[in-house]
Write a protein that holds these residues in place. Structure first.
Motif, PDB file in Angstrom:
ATOM      1  N   ASN A  82       7.141  -4.671  13.292  1.00  0.00           N
ATOM      2  CA  ASN A  82       7.168  -3.551  12.340  1.00  0.00           C
ATOM      3  C   ASN A  82       7.746  -3.990  10.999  1.00  0.00           C
ATOM      4  O   ASN A  82       7.239  -3.611   9.944  1.00  0.00           O
ATOM      5  CB  ASN A  82       7.983  -2.388  12.892  1.00  0.00           C
ATOM      6  N   ILE A  83       8.789  -4.798  11.067  1.00  0.00           N
ATOM      7  CA  ILE A  83       9.423  -5.294   9.837  1.00  0.00           C
ATOM      8  C   ILE A  83       8.428  -6.120   9.031  1.00  0.00           C
ATOM      9  O   ILE A  83       8.263  -5.915   7.828  1.00  0.00           O
ATOM     10  CB  ILE A  83      10.695  -6.106  10.179  1.00  0.00           C
ATOM     11  N   GLU A  84       7.747  -7.022   9.685  1.00  0.00           N
ATOM     12  CA  GLU A  84       6.770  -7.875   8.994  1.00  0.00           C
ATOM     13  C   GLU A  84       5.609  -7.042   8.449  1.00  0.00           C
ATOM     14  O   GLU A  84       5.131  -7.265   7.336  1.00  0.00           O
ATOM     15  CB  GLU A  84       6.260  -8.971   9.927  1.00  0.00           C
ATOM     16  N   SER A  85       5.161  -6.078   9.226  1.00  0.00           N
ATOM     17  CA  SER A  85       4.072  -5.209   8.794  1.00  0.00           C
ATOM     18  C   SER A  85       4.461  -4.429   7.530  1.00  0.00           C
ATOM     19  O   SER A  85       3.671  -4.326   6.586  1.00  0.00           O
ATOM     20  CB  SER A  85       3.705  -4.246   9.931  1.00  0.00           C
ATOM     21  N   LEU A  86       5.675  -3.896   7.497  1.00  0.00           N
ATOM     22  CA  LEU A  86       6.145  -3.147   6.324  1.00  0.00           C
ATOM     23  C   LEU A  86       6.283  -4.065   5.109  1.00  0.00           C
ATOM     24  O   LEU A  86       5.967  -3.666   3.982  1.00  0.00           O
ATOM     25  CB  LEU A  86       7.477  -2.454   6.629  1.00  0.00           C
ATOM     26  N   ARG A  87       6.711  -5.291   5.326  1.00  0.00           N
ATOM     27  CA  ARG A  87       6.829  -6.250   4.233  1.00  0.00           C
ATOM     28  C   ARG A  87       5.446  -6.543   3.641  1.00  0.00           C
ATOM     29  O   ARG A  87       5.269  -6.542   2.420  1.00  0.00           O
ATOM     30  CB  ARG A  87       7.477  -7.549   4.726  1.00  0.00           C
ATOM     31  N   LEU A  88       4.462  -6.745   4.513  1.00  0.00           N
ATOM     32  CA  LEU A  88       3.101  -7.020   4.045  1.00  0.00           C
ATOM     33  C   LEU A  88       2.485  -5.814   3.339  1.00  0.00           C
ATOM     34  O   LEU A  88       1.794  -5.966   2.323  1.00  0.00           O
ATOM     35  CB  LEU A  88       2.225  -7.467   5.212  1.00  0.00           C
ATOM     36  N   GLU A  89       2.724  -4.611   3.867  1.00  0.00           N
ATOM     37  CA  GLU A  89       2.209  -3.396   3.218  1.00  0.00           C
ATOM     38  C   GLU A  89       2.807  -3.233   1.828  1.00  0.00           C
ATOM     39  O   GLU A  89       2.100  -2.832   0.888  1.00  0.00           O
ATOM     40  CB  GLU A  89       2.525  -2.167   4.065  1.00  0.00           C
ATOM     41  N   THR A  90       4.086  -3.541   1.695  1.00  0.00           N
ATOM     42  CA  THR A  90       4.730  -3.475   0.377  1.00  0.00           C
ATOM     43  C   THR A  90       4.035  -4.416  -0.590  1.00  0.00           C
ATOM     44  O   THR A  90       3.710  -4.031  -1.722  1.00  0.00           O
ATOM     45  CB  THR A  90       6.232  -3.829   0.489  1.00  0.00           C
ATOM     46  N   GLN A  91       3.781  -5.643  -0.160  1.00  0.00           N
ATOM     47  CA  GLN A  91       3.135  -6.634  -1.014  1.00  0.00           C
ATOM     48  C   GLN A  91       1.718  -6.199  -1.401  1.00  0.00           C
ATOM     49  O   GLN A  91       1.294  -6.388  -2.550  1.00  0.00           O
ATOM     50  CB  GLN A  91       3.106  -8.007  -0.333  1.00  0.00           C
ATOM     51  N   GLU A  92       0.991  -5.609  -0.459  1.00  0.00           N
ATOM     52  CA  GLU A  92      -0.369  -5.134  -0.748  1.00  0.00           C
ATOM     53  C   GLU A  92      -0.348  -4.005  -1.786  1.00  0.00           C
ATOM     54  O   GLU A  92      -1.196  -3.965  -2.678  1.00  0.00           O
ATOM     55  CB  GLU A  92      -1.059  -4.656   0.533  1.00  0.00           C
ATOM     56  N   LEU A  93       0.619  -3.102  -1.669  1.00  0.00           N
ATOM     57  CA  LEU A  93       0.716  -2.006  -2.638  1.00  0.00           C
ATOM     58  C   LEU A  93       1.073  -2.525  -4.024  1.00  0.00           C
ATOM     59  O   LEU A  93       0.592  -2.007  -5.034  1.00  0.00           O
ATOM     60  CB  LEU A  93       1.726  -0.958  -2.163  1.00  0.00           C
ATOM     61  N   ILE A  94       1.902  -3.558  -4.092  1.00  0.00           N
ATOM     62  CA  ILE A  94       2.241  -4.160  -5.384  1.00  0.00           C
ATOM     63  C   ILE A  94       0.995  -4.779  -6.010  1.00  0.00           C
ATOM     64  O   ILE A  94       0.739  -4.590  -7.214  1.00  0.00           O
ATOM     65  CB  ILE A  94       3.373  -5.197  -5.223  1.00  0.00           C
ATOM     66  N   LYS A  95       0.206  -5.496  -5.221  1.00  0.00           N
ATOM     67  CA  LYS A  95      -1.037  -6.083  -5.721  1.00  0.00           C
ATOM     68  C   LYS A  95      -1.987  -4.993  -6.214  1.00  0.00           C
ATOM     69  O   LYS A  95      -2.603  -5.117  -7.274  1.00  0.00           O
ATOM     70  CB  LYS A  95      -1.734  -6.903  -4.635  1.00  0.00           C
ATOM     71  N   LYS A  96      -2.094  -3.912  -5.448  1.00  0.00           N
ATOM     72  CA  LYS A  96      -2.965  -2.813  -5.829  1.00  0.00           C
ATOM     73  C   LYS A  96      -2.501  -2.183  -7.139  1.00  0.00           C
ATOM     74  O   LYS A  96      -3.305  -1.851  -8.006  1.00  0.00           O
ATOM     75  CB  LYS A  96      -3.021  -1.768  -4.713  1.00  0.00           C
ATOM     76  N   SER A  97      -1.185  -2.028  -7.286  1.00  0.00           N
ATOM     77  CA  SER A  97      -0.630  -1.478  -8.522  1.00  0.00           C
ATOM     78  C   SER A  97      -1.007  -2.359  -9.712  1.00  0.00           C
ATOM     79  O   SER A  97      -1.380  -1.843 -10.768  1.00  0.00           O
ATOM     80  CB  SER A  97       0.901  -1.349  -8.407  1.00  0.00           C
ATOM     81  N   ASP A  98      -0.911  -3.664  -9.519  1.00  0.00           N
ATOM     82  CA  ASP A  98      -1.279  -4.594 -10.599  1.00  0.00           C
ATOM     83  C   ASP A  98      -2.758  -4.456 -10.959  1.00  0.00           C
ATOM     84  O   ASP A  98      -3.123  -4.497 -12.146  1.00  0.00           O
ATOM     85  CB  ASP A  98      -0.979  -6.036 -10.187  1.00  0.00           C
ATOM     86  N   GLU A  99      -3.606  -4.266  -9.944  1.00  0.00           N
ATOM     87  CA  GLU A  99      -5.040  -4.132 -10.189  1.00  0.00           C
ATOM     88  C   GLU A  99      -5.377  -2.827 -10.897  1.00  0.00           C
ATOM     89  O   GLU A  99      -6.384  -2.746 -11.610  1.00  0.00           O
ATOM     90  CB  GLU A  99      -5.808  -4.188  -8.855  1.00  0.00           C
ATOM     91  N   LEU A 100      -4.540  -1.806 -10.737  1.00  0.00           N
ATOM     92  CA  LEU A 100      -4.796  -0.500 -11.336  1.00  0.00           C
ATOM     93  C   LEU A 100      -4.268  -0.375 -12.762  1.00  0.00           C
ATOM     94  O   LEU A 100      -4.460   0.658 -13.416  1.00  0.00           O
ATOM     95  CB  LEU A 100      -4.181   0.608 -10.477  1.00  0.00           C
ATOM     96  N   ARG A 101      -3.655  -1.412 -13.271  1.00  0.00           N
ATOM     97  CA  ARG A 101      -3.138  -1.358 -14.644  1.00  0.00           C
ATOM     98  C   ARG A 101      -4.289  -1.278 -15.637  1.00  0.00           C
ATOM     99  O   ARG A 101      -5.334  -1.867 -15.436  1.00  0.00           O
ATOM    100  CB  ARG A 101      -2.314  -2.608 -14.957  1.00  0.00           C
ATOM    101  N   PRO A 102      -4.064  -0.552 -16.729  1.00  0.00           N
ATOM    102  CA  PRO A 102      -5.120  -0.465 -17.750  1.00  0.00           C
ATOM    103  C   PRO A 102      -5.315  -1.783 -18.486  1.00  0.00           C
ATOM    104  O   PRO A 102      -4.489  -2.627 -18.522  1.00  0.00           O
ATOM    105  CB  PRO A 102      -4.651   0.622 -18.698  1.00  0.00           C
TER     106      PRO A 102
END
Length: 162
Positions: free
Chosen positions: A142-162
Motif C-alpha cells: 500500500n505504501i509503495e502504491s501510494l508513492r507511485l500514485e503521488t508521482q503519477e499525479l505530479i506528472k499529470k499536473s505537469d502535463e496539464l500546465r498551460p
C-alpha cells in the motif's frame, strides 16, 4: 489628592481603551484569507520543491525506521509534523485561486499532495505495526502504491500546465 492633569490623562487613556475595544467589536473578524498569486508557474514550482524535500525526508526517515535507526515513536512524531506541513500546502492551494488555464494543473497537484498525505499516514500505520511486532507485506505494498500514485499525479499536473 489627584491633580487635574492626572485626572485628564486617566480619562483620555480610559476613553482610548474603550474606543479601541469598541472598534474591535464593530469591525468584522471573519475575513476569509486568500493567497494572492500572480505567477502561477513559479508558485507551483515552489510548492513542488517543498513537496520534494518533504518526500525525500519522509522516505529517508521511513528507511531509517525499517533499518532500525529510528524508533517507531520518533518516526510517528516526524510524520505528524510532515502531515501538518503538507496540509498547510494543500490549504494554500485552496486559497490561491488560480486562473482558469492553471486550475487543472493546480487541482491535480493538490490531489498529489493529498495522496502524499495518505502515503505518510500509511507509513505511520507501518510504524505502529513495528511497535507491536512487524510490518505485513500488504501494508508495504500500500505504501509503495501510494508513492507511485503521488508521482503519477505530479506528472499529470505537469502535463496539464498551460
Amino acid at each position: 489628592m489627584a491633580s487635574k492633569k492626572g485626572i485628564i490623562i486617566t480619562i483620555i487613556i480610559l476613553a482610548s481603551i474603550t474606543a479601541a475595544s469598541f472598534l474591535l467589536w464593530i469591525v468584522p473578524q471573519e475575513n476569509p484569507a486568500t493567497l494572492v498569486v500572480s505567477d502561477y508557474e513559479n508558485y507551483l514550482e515552489g510548492v513542488k520543491k517543498i513537496h520534494q524535500v518533504l518526500q525525500e525526508s519522509i522516505e529517508t526517515e521511513f528507511q531509517n525506521l525499517l533499518d532500525g535507526n529510528t524508533s517507531p515513536d520518533e518516526y510517528i512524531s516526524i510524520t505528524e509534523v510532515t502531515t501538518s506541513q503538507v496540509t498547510a500546502q494543500i490549504s494554500e492551494f485552496v486559497t490561491s485561486k488560480p486562473t482558469e488555464e492553471w486550475q487543472n494543473s493546480y487541482i491535480t497537484y493538490m490531489e498529489a499532495m493529498k495522496k502524499f498525505n495518505e502515503y505518510i499516514i500509511e507509513t505511520k500505520v507501518a510504524a505502529n505495526m513495528l511497535k507491536v511486532g512487524q510490518i505485513d507485506a500488504e501494508t508495504l505494498q500500500n505504501i509503495e502504491s501510494l508513492r507511485l500514485e503521488t508521482q503519477e499525479l505530479i506528472k499529470k499536473s505537469d502535463e496539464l500546465r498551460p
